[in-house]
Design a protein around this motif. Structure first.
Motif, PDB file in Angstrom:
ATOM      1  N   GLU A  60       0.849  -1.189   0.000  1.00  0.00           N
ATOM      2  CA  GLU A  60       0.000   0.000   0.000  1.00  0.00           C
ATOM      3  C   GLU A  60       0.884   1.238   0.000  1.00  0.00           C
ATOM      4  N   ILE A  61       0.742   2.037  -1.033  1.00  0.00           N
ATOM      5  CA  ILE A  61       1.403   3.339  -1.096  1.00  0.00           C
ATOM      6  C   ILE A  61       0.277   4.357  -1.208  1.00  0.00           C
ATOM      7  N   LEU A  62      -0.100   4.911  -0.086  1.00  0.00           N
ATOM      8  CA  LEU A  62      -1.252   5.804  -0.031  1.00  0.00           C
ATOM      9  C   LEU A  62      -0.811   7.251   0.098  1.00  0.00           C
ATOM     10  N   MET A  63      -1.533   8.124  -0.568  1.00  0.00           N
ATOM     11  CA  MET A  63      -1.317   9.573  -0.466  1.00  0.00           C
ATOM     12  C   MET A  63       0.125   9.963  -0.736  1.00  0.00           C
ATOM     13  N   GLY A  64       0.714   9.303  -1.697  1.00  0.00           N
ATOM     14  CA  GLY A  64       2.053   9.670  -2.135  1.00  0.00           C
ATOM     15  C   GLY A  64       1.944  10.497  -3.398  1.00  0.00           C
ATOM     16  N   SER A  65       2.965  10.519  -4.136  1.00  0.00           N
ATOM     17  CA  SER A  65       2.898  11.189  -5.439  1.00  0.00           C
ATOM     18  C   SER A  65       3.877  10.502  -6.382  1.00  0.00           C
ATOM     19  N   ILE A  66       3.617   9.198  -6.598  1.00  0.00           N
ATOM     20  CA  ILE A  66       4.493   8.452  -7.503  1.00  0.00           C
ATOM     21  C   ILE A  66       4.265   8.873  -8.945  1.00  0.00           C
ATOM     22  N   GLY A  67       3.091   9.415  -9.245  1.00  0.00           N
ATOM     23  CA  GLY A  67       2.795   9.938 -10.570  1.00  0.00           C
ATOM     24  C   GLY A  67       2.801   8.884 -11.659  1.00  0.00           C
ATOM     25  N   GLN A  68       2.780   9.368 -12.883  1.00  0.00           N
ATOM     26  CA  GLN A  68       2.727   8.472 -14.042  1.00  0.00           C
ATOM     27  C   GLN A  68       3.994   7.640 -14.180  1.00  0.00           C
ATOM     28  N   ARG A  69       5.134   8.254 -13.922  1.00  0.00           N
ATOM     29  CA  ARG A  69       6.404   7.514 -14.040  1.00  0.00           C
ATOM     30  C   ARG A  69       6.475   6.386 -13.032  1.00  0.00           C
ATOM     31  N   GLY A  70       6.029   6.638 -11.811  1.00  0.00           N
ATOM     32  CA  GLY A  70       6.005   5.589 -10.793  1.00  0.00           C
ATOM     33  C   GLY A  70       5.041   4.476 -11.155  1.00  0.00           C
ATOM     34  N   ALA A  71       3.881   4.863 -11.694  1.00  0.00           N
ATOM     35  CA  ALA A  71       2.895   3.865 -12.109  1.00  0.00           C
ATOM     36  C   ALA A  71       3.448   3.000 -13.240  1.00  0.00           C
ATOM     37  N   LYS A  72       4.173   3.613 -14.161  1.00  0.00           N
ATOM     38  CA  LYS A  72       4.762   2.851 -15.257  1.00  0.00           C
ATOM     39  C   LYS A  72       5.820   1.876 -14.737  1.00  0.00           C
ATOM     40  N   ALA A  73       6.547   2.266 -13.709  1.00  0.00           N
ATOM     41  CA  ALA A  73       7.518   1.361 -13.091  1.00  0.00           C
ATOM     42  C   ALA A  73       6.796   0.180 -12.438  1.00  0.00           C
ATOM     43  N   PHE A  74       5.683   0.450 -11.775  1.00  0.00           N
ATOM     44  CA  PHE A  74       4.910  -0.642 -11.180  1.00  0.00           C
ATOM     45  C   PHE A  74       4.310  -1.540 -12.255  1.00  0.00           C
ATOM     46  N   ALA A  75       3.973  -0.980 -13.395  1.00  0.00           N
ATOM     47  CA  ALA A  75       3.463  -1.786 -14.502  1.00  0.00           C
ATOM     48  C   ALA A  75       4.525  -2.785 -14.963  1.00  0.00           C
ATOM     49  N   ARG A  76       5.765  -2.318 -15.085  1.00  0.00           N
ATOM     50  CA  ARG A  76       6.855  -3.229 -15.467  1.00  0.00           C
ATOM     51  C   ARG A  76       6.998  -4.334 -14.428  1.00  0.00           C
ATOM     52  N   THR A  77       6.831  -3.983 -13.160  1.00  0.00           N
ATOM     53  CA  THR A  77       6.934  -4.957 -12.077  1.00  0.00           C
ATOM     54  C   THR A  77       5.816  -5.986 -12.148  1.00  0.00           C
ATOM     55  N   LEU A  78       4.593  -5.533 -12.399  1.00  0.00           N
ATOM     56  CA  LEU A  78       3.462  -6.464 -12.444  1.00  0.00           C
ATOM     57  C   LEU A  78       3.613  -7.508 -13.550  1.00  0.00           C
ATOM     58  N   LYS A  79       4.370  -7.178 -14.569  1.00  0.00           N
ATOM     59  CA  LYS A  79       4.573  -8.133 -15.661  1.00  0.00           C
ATOM     60  C   LYS A  79       5.455  -9.305 -15.254  1.00  0.00           C
ATOM     61  N   VAL A  80       6.284  -9.132 -14.197  1.00  0.00           N
ATOM     62  CA  VAL A  80       7.222 -10.191 -13.814  1.00  0.00           C
ATOM     63  C   VAL A  80       7.040 -10.695 -12.386  1.00  0.00           C
ATOM     64  N   ASN A  81       6.421  -9.923 -11.520  1.00  0.00           N
ATOM     65  CA  ASN A  81       6.271 -10.314 -10.119  1.00  0.00           C
ATOM     66  C   ASN A  81       5.200 -11.390  -9.997  1.00  0.00           C
ATOM     67  N   THR A  82       5.513 -12.447  -9.242  1.00  0.00           N
ATOM     68  CA  THR A  82       4.572 -13.563  -9.089  1.00  0.00           C
ATOM     69  C   THR A  82       4.032 -13.709  -7.674  1.00  0.00           C
ATOM     70  N   SER A  83       4.359 -12.773  -6.786  1.00  0.00           N
ATOM     71  CA  SER A  83       3.887 -12.916  -5.400  1.00  0.00           C
ATOM     72  C   SER A  83       2.915 -11.829  -4.958  1.00  0.00           C
ATOM     73  N   LEU A  84       2.982 -10.647  -5.532  1.00  0.00           N
ATOM     74  CA  LEU A  84       2.147  -9.531  -5.090  1.00  0.00           C
ATOM     75  C   LEU A  84       0.684  -9.799  -5.430  1.00  0.00           C
ATOM     76  N   GLN A  85      -0.154  -9.867  -4.390  1.00  0.00           N
ATOM     77  CA  GLN A  85      -1.562 -10.170  -4.574  1.00  0.00           C
ATOM     78  C   GLN A  85      -2.453  -8.944  -4.426  1.00  0.00           C
ATOM     79  N   SER A  86      -1.987  -7.948  -3.684  1.00  0.00           N
ATOM     80  CA  SER A  86      -2.796  -6.754  -3.442  1.00  0.00           C
ATOM     81  C   SER A  86      -1.925  -5.512  -3.592  1.00  0.00           C
ATOM     82  N   LEU A  87      -2.386  -4.583  -4.432  1.00  0.00           N
ATOM     83  CA  LEU A  87      -1.651  -3.342  -4.667  1.00  0.00           C
ATOM     84  C   LEU A  87      -2.611  -2.172  -4.508  1.00  0.00           C
TER      85      LEU A  87
END
Length: 176
Positions: free
Chosen positions: A25-52
């Motif tokens: 949980e990353i709440l009330m931050g400001s990761i912005g579009q660039r941060g979201a795109k980084a998490f998108a790359r992660t979701l393509k390979v991460n096999t354990s994260l169940q809740s984001l």
């Protein structure tokens, strides 16, 4: 502490090799579009994260489009919360398209965004094409009667309809 773009990117990159974290949980931050795109790359390979939960992070449509596209490849995530991220109809359309391609996602929250009738109609199509989604929360958006009717029609068209929460939008509760 507030996690900003660089912190979000670093965290996302670390999760690409992490095989044990199940909830983030990353709440009330400001990761912005660039941060979201980084998490998108992660979701393509991460096999354990169940809740984001990336609520209140200024992701916008471009960021959620990247995240949505990653859902096609991800087979671990069961819950994603993208509330209060200035997501509009384009972001909702991308989510809808990829909800249809994902069989593990059970709960999607896009509350307090700027999704209107067009986005709700897209999400309705996403519901029609997904047999595993259990909850879709579109509360407190800009959805009017057209979008509400589209969602309601989609619920009637699937064998096991998800629970859709859409209070706090622009249509009258007396419609249903």
């Amino acid at each position: 502490n507030v996690i900003r773009t660089d912190g979000g990117i670093a965290l996302a990159e670390a999760l690409q090799v992490n095989n044990s974290l199940q909830r983030l949980e990353i709440l009330m931050g400001s990761i912005g579009q660039r941060g979201a795109k980084a998490f998108a790359r992660t979701l393509k390979v991460n096999t354990s994260l169940q809740s984001l939960n990336l609520s209140d992070n200024k992701i916008g449509d471009d960021g959620v489009i990247s995240l949505a596209n990653a859902l096609e490849k991800n087979q671990a995530l069961v819950h994603i919360d993208l509330g209060n991220n200035t997501i509009g109809d384009d972001g909702a359309a991308a989510l809808a398209e990829n909800i249809q391609l994902n069989s593990t996602l059970l709960h999607v929250e896009v509350t307090r965004n700027q999704i209107g009738d067009s986005g709700a109609t897209s999400l309705a199509e996403g519901i029609r094409g997904n047999s595993t989604l259990q909850t879709l929360d579109v509360s407190n958006n800009e959805i009017g009667a057209t979008g509400a009717y589209a969602l309601n029609d989609a619920l009637g068209a699937v064998v096991t309809p998800p629970n859709v929460r859409f209070e706090g939008n622009k249509f009258s509760d007396r419609m249903f």
